[in-house]
Design an enzyme around this catalytic site. Structure first.
Site, short mmCIF file in Angstrom:
data_model
loop_
_atom_site.label_atom_id
_atom_site.label_comp_id
_atom_site.label_asym_id
_atom_site.label_seq_id
_atom_site.Cartn_x
_atom_site.Cartn_y
_atom_site.Cartn_z
N SER A 1 -32.76 4.93 -1.88
CA SER A 1 -32.67 6.69 -1.61
C SER A 1 -31.83 7.00 -0.83
O SER A 1 -32.10 6.30 0.64
CB SER A 1 -34.75 7.08 -1.66
OG SER A 1 -33.71 8.38 -1.50
N CYS B 1 -39.90 8.98 6.17
CA CYS B 1 -38.33 9.65 6.69
C CYS B 1 -38.98 10.37 8.52
O CYS B 1 -39.71 10.47 8.53
CB CYS B 1 -38.10 10.59 5.80
SG CYS B 1 -36.51 11.25 6.91
N GLY C 1 -33.82 -3.57 3.55
CA GLY C 1 -33.62 -3.50 5.25
C GLY C 1 -32.53 -4.46 4.60
O GLY C 1 -32.76 -5.46 5.37
N THR D 1 -36.02 3.33 7.75
CA THR D 1 -35.38 2.86 9.04
C THR D 1 -36.22 3.08 9.61
O THR D 1 -37.19 3.98 10.11
CB THR D 1 -34.80 4.06 8.58
OG1 THR D 1 -34.66 5.34 8.77
CG2 THR D 1 -33.20 4.67 7.47
N GLY E 1 -29.17 -1.32 8.47
CA GLY E 1 -27.84 -2.03 8.17
C GLY E 1 -28.50 -3.75 8.96
O GLY E 1 -29.95 -3.39 8.64
#
Lengths: 283, 312
Positions: free
Chosen positions: B23, B133, B247, B197, B221
């Site tokens: 997403s 989020c 991830g 994240t 990343g």
């Protein structure tokens, strides 16, 4: 859009900092429009995301980009050699809106009092802004059978930062130069030069202004074109991640015509990079 | 040559392979459709949708880091109404690959409202509940996913009323993620997805301003891969329901590590920005790996990690 490993035809050093690279990519070249860009993969540990580059020119099966060494990505590019490959994604973005020949002839018939007077278009390039405007100039000349006057205002810090002036001359553009230090042409910033030009050329039927360069310059160009009521399109930049409109990273504030909200956010990579100066919310 | 079976089963949802588009990295699915064969994907998770359209944060919203990037998009999205009117039908026209809709709200009520609205839609495979989020202001100081009780309550409320399987997406920024995962499972969630994240920041040393408009943003990343992998292993060891692991996955090797650690499916996100062909590379190389290792189907690899010593 197409993703491809493009072979480097040449990587020309123009000055100590400016380079011009040609990449063979027939399918991308065929679809490219002035104002569009490519998203280029840099295979270096110091660089993670792709980097966007305006399409400077399309020549046969190849596209060209013009770049300045400003960091590890462009540093890497400057060391690439002929026959090596670079992975590119493109053409991306919306491109400059150009009137077609029929529209232009119709407009001329309505406006021209003096049959000998050509319509003029002004391209305003600040520094590396030339990178997207050369392709535009070529396309404008081609669309109009060289029957319009293209004035190119090139702005740079000094004489050394002026790039490819002759390439514009060779396609029939009238060149006007402004340097911050006066080492070439008008001493001063490009927006004030443009303003003077517009003020002194009343009736010179300037139908459009296109501009590309640093954001503060574009803000001034927007103001000036608004004052003189000349339609103006600009190419914007913003930090990009995906480059294709999926991540919503590279947005710009655009006036909202539809709803009650004062503005909305549009994507520079997909809804732009070219926008009408009147729709941008300048800050 | 015998072609290995890459299919996986996520709480009743059959995926042809374990590769899912994460997403926030794949828009509403059609932005990449010219260069990604959507039909080849295991599933697509849409951009997180909220009840009302959300503007998102000012720019700069993204900045590159070493082996990764930070983002503070702030959930800019068209809102559930426009999504159902335009974006979802558009995506369904493009592909039959399972679509998972990600949702978020500021209160439990907003989440349940969204679930009720999505109950009227047949064409989606599952709902991913984004409670993690790091870039939006919550009515409470913390995210739902940073509190076990809040996670349990939310999971219970949405699972009770949802017609579609419920995936809860977790934040990695907690002391004990197994506590949060168990709470989600106990509440009735069908699948756990992790990680969202990690919160981070960068500073411009010349302007002395943060490089992101919202000061902090979410790191993604390769930089986060070992962190995410460990959390996936922990969660998969703590819950019985399937896990979607993500991830920093960039290669087939990364994907296989997550599967061996316990993930039934994997998400790729930031990798798409760097190379949109990542999905293809991963699928092809997983196939090669299975053939080389003489493994008949991918399912047998899930949570097949061999820990010879207990952890200290």
């Amino acid at each position: 859009m197409i993703q491809i490993d493009a072979k480097i035809n040449f990587n020309k050093r123009l000055t100590s900092k400016y380079y011009q690279m040609s990449l063979r990519c027939p399918l991308i070249a065929k679809k490219s429009l002035p104002g569009q860009f490519i998203h280029l993969y840099i295979d270096s540990v110091d660089v993670f995301l792709r980097r966007p580059f305006s399409i400077y020119n399309v020549d046969n099966n190849s596209i060209e980009i013009l770049y300045k060494i400003v960091g590890p990505g462009t540093e890497y590019l400057s060391a690439k050699m002929k026959n090596q490959f670079l992975n590119i994604l493109g053409p991306l973005g919306n491109g400059y809106k150009i009137e077609n020949r029929e529209q232009r002839t119709e407009n001329r018939r309505k406006e021209t009092k003096d049959r000998n007077e050509k319509n003029s278009i002004i391209l305003v390039a600040g520094g590396t802004g030339v990178a997207s405007l050369f392709f535009l100039a070529k396309r404008l000349q081609k669309n109009n059978n060289n029957n319009i006057k293209i004035i190119v205002l090139l702005g740079a810090k000094n004489k050394e930062e002026l790039i490819n002036v002759n390439e514009f001359k060779n396609i029939g553009c009238q060149i006007k130069i402004a340097t911050d230090d006066g080492s070439s042409g008008y001493k001063g910033f490009v927006p004030e030069y443009l303003h003077n030009l517009l003020v002194t050329s009343h009736g010179a039927r300037i139908t459009n202004i296109y501009s590309c360069g640093p954001k503060p310059m574009l803000k001034e160009i927007a103001k000036i074109s608004g004052i003189h009521k000349i339609p103006c399109q600009i190419s914007l930049e913003e930090h990009m991640a995906c480059g294709v409109g999926a991540c919503m990273g590279c947005v710009v504030k655009i006036k909202n015509q539809k709803s009650n909200a004062k503005f909305e956010y549009k994507r520079v990579c997909k809804d732009g990079p070219v926008f009408d100066t009147q729709e941008v919310v300048w800050e | 040559m015998h072609i290995s079976d890459l299919s996986v089963n996520l709480a009743g949802i059959k995926l042809k392979n374990p590769v899912i588009m994460a997403s926030g990295t794949f828009g509403y699915g059609e932005e990449y459709s010219e260069i990604v064969d959507l039909d080849q994907l295991g599933a697509i998770i849409t951009k997180t949708i909220t009840l009302k359209p959300k503007l998102g944060n000012p720019v700069p919203r993204t900045v590159e880091t070493a082996s990764g990037m930070l983002n503070c998009i702030g959930l800019q999205n068209v809102g559930v109404e426009k999504f159902l009117d335009e974006n979802l039908p558009q995506l369904k026209r493009l592909t039959n690959t399972p679509i998972i809709v990600s949702i978020a709200g500021e209160t439990i009520e907003e989440y349940t409202k969204l679930v009720r609205i999505l109950n009227t839609v047949n064409s989606i495979a599952a709902i991913e509940v984004n409670i993690s989020c790091p870039n939006i202001k919550m009515k409470m100081k913390r995210m739902f996913s940073q509190d076990a009780k809040s996670t349990y309550d939310l999971s219970k409320k949405v699972s009770n009323i949802s017609m579609h399987p419920i995936i809860i997406k977790l934040s990695p920024e907690v002391t004990d993620i197994t506590e949060i995962a168990s709470a989600a499972e106990k509440g009735g969630a069908n699948i756990i997805a992790l990680v969202n994240t990690f919160s981070g920041m960068l500073i411009d040393i010349y302007t002395r301003q943060p490089k992101l408009s919202n000061i902090t943003g979410g790191l993604s990343g390769p930089a986060i891969k070992p962190l995410a992998l460990k959390l996936v292993w922990k969660v998969a060891s703590a819950v019985k329901i399937p896990v979607i692991g993500m991830g920093g996955i960039f290669t087939a090797q990364d994907a296989l590590e997550f599967i061996i650690a316990g993930a039934s499916a994997i998400g790729i996100g930031t990798a798409n920005f760097v190379n949109p062909q990542t999905y293809k590379k991963i699928i092809e190389e997983i196939e090669k790996y299975l053939q080389k290792e003489k493994i008949e189907n991918l399912k047998s690899l899930i949570r097949s990690i061999k820990c010879l010593h207990p952890q200290n």
